[in-house]
Design an enzyme around this catalytic site. Structure first.
Site, short mmCIF file in Angstrom:
data_model
loop_
_atom_site.label_atom_id
_atom_site.label_comp_id
_atom_site.label_asym_id
_atom_site.label_seq_id
_atom_site.Cartn_x
_atom_site.Cartn_y
_atom_site.Cartn_z
N CYS A 49 0.84 -1.21 0.00
CA CYS A 49 0.00 0.00 0.00
C CYS A 49 0.87 1.26 0.00
O CYS A 49 1.53 1.56 1.00
CB CYS A 49 -0.93 -0.02 1.22
SG CYS A 49 -1.78 1.54 1.53
N CYS A 52 -0.01 3.98 2.61
CA CYS A 52 0.35 3.57 3.97
C CYS A 52 1.76 4.03 4.33
O CYS A 52 2.04 4.39 5.48
CB CYS A 52 0.26 2.05 4.12
SG CYS A 52 -1.41 1.36 3.90
#
Length: 311
Positions: A49, A52
């Site tokens: 991700c 993230c």
């Protein structure tokens, strides 16, 4: 008094690092139980991700700046798939990451998704700390209105909620309280009209969504209440008639028998959790939304649901 966070100070408390990695084995201890003492943020992330990688360091920085007044538990969703599945079944939206859930007193207090800038993360945590450690300016009035409502002085509670809603037109809790008073005074139509007139942001708030769910459940319950006997006969003939059990739960809720309603749904979940795309669990979550997180029936039923899902 506003809570001030200084992101330039790494860990002002001088205590242990408030940022840890968690997993499904320690989730109850690190998050649920720990949140009874201090607010706990849970950062659900994944190695693949991109956002993230931006958000996680930002949250770590702001959490450490809070000086031990809030903690952060990081959960890698790929390494904890069972936990993610269980939390999703309980209503936590983990279909995408990053997702950050704030826990306080064993319950989810707030959620955000996506990579927010540092200023927004700081604001999110400051708001959480205010809820956990102090009162908002209108809290005393809302507390008084709640006491009147619980004492069934619906007119007195309505006056306070109405005055507060006029002073603070964006106060979702005051507006929700006003709607609940109208419902209690048999003015459900007026309550619906008021809720329909709110802007999209207020309609999406947890407080307003809960009242709308309460109205929907009441409407469905009125239709089902006349069929109590039919549902009971069907269940006597076939205990696995899950449709009848769910309808019976709706009728019980309309009769303000919340514990019995939740027990009926828990029994349906126990017998066949997957039936009709988990209809019993979804109906129970709708009850939770309508009753509120702090309602005794919600707390008891949540424990029962956790016991079924985490066994």
């Amino acid at each position: 008094m506003d809570v001030i966070l200084d992101p330039n100070q790494p860990n002002p408390s001088g205590g242990p690092d408030p940022v840890i990695d968690g997993d499904q084995k320690t989730f109850m201890q690190d998050v649920v139980e720990a949140s009874r003492q201090v607010p706990v943020l849970v950062d659900f992330w994944a190695t693949w991700c991109g956002p993230c990688k931006t958000l996680t360091p930002t949250i770590e920085k702001v959490v450490r700046a809070a000086g031990g007044r809030v903690r952060l538990v990081k959960i890698d969703i790929d390494k904890n798939r069972q936990l993610v599945q269980q939390l999703t079944q309980m209503g936590l939206p983990l279909q995408s990451v990053p997702t950050v859930a704030a826990f306080w007193q064993g319950q989810i207090a707030d959620i955000f998704q996506g990579a927010l800038p540092e200023s927004e993360v700081k604001k999110f945590i400051e708001n959480l700390l205010k809820v956990a450690g102090g009162q908002m300016p209108s809290a005393d009035l809302i507390g008084e209105a709640k006491e009147l409502f619980e004492a069934q002085d619906f007119s007195g509670a309505l006056e306070i909620y109405a005055a507060l809603a006029q002073q603070e037109p964006e106060n979702a809790e005051a507006l929700a309280g006003l709607a609940r008073c109208l419902i209690a005074l048999d003015e459900e139509g007026q309550a619906k009209e008021m809720l329909d007139g709110l802007d999209a942001k207020l309609k999406a708030s947890a407080e307003i969504s809960a009242v709308r769910a309460q109205i929907e459940l009441a409407e469905a319950g009125r239709a089902a209440q006349s069929k109590f006997g039919i549902f009971e006969e069907r269940l006597a003939a076939d205990p696995d008639d899950h449709e009848a059990r769910i309808e019976l739960a709706v009728a019980l809720n309309a009769a303000d028998k919340r514990v019995e309603a939740s027990q009926a749904l828990l029994e349906a979940i126990k017998r066949d959790r997957a039936w009709n795309d988990e209809a019993a669990r979804k109906q129970l979550l709708k009850f939770f939304e309508a009753w509120g997180l702090d309602d005794p029936a919600t707390l008891k039923a949540r424990r029962g649901l956790s016991a079924l899902l985490f066994r």
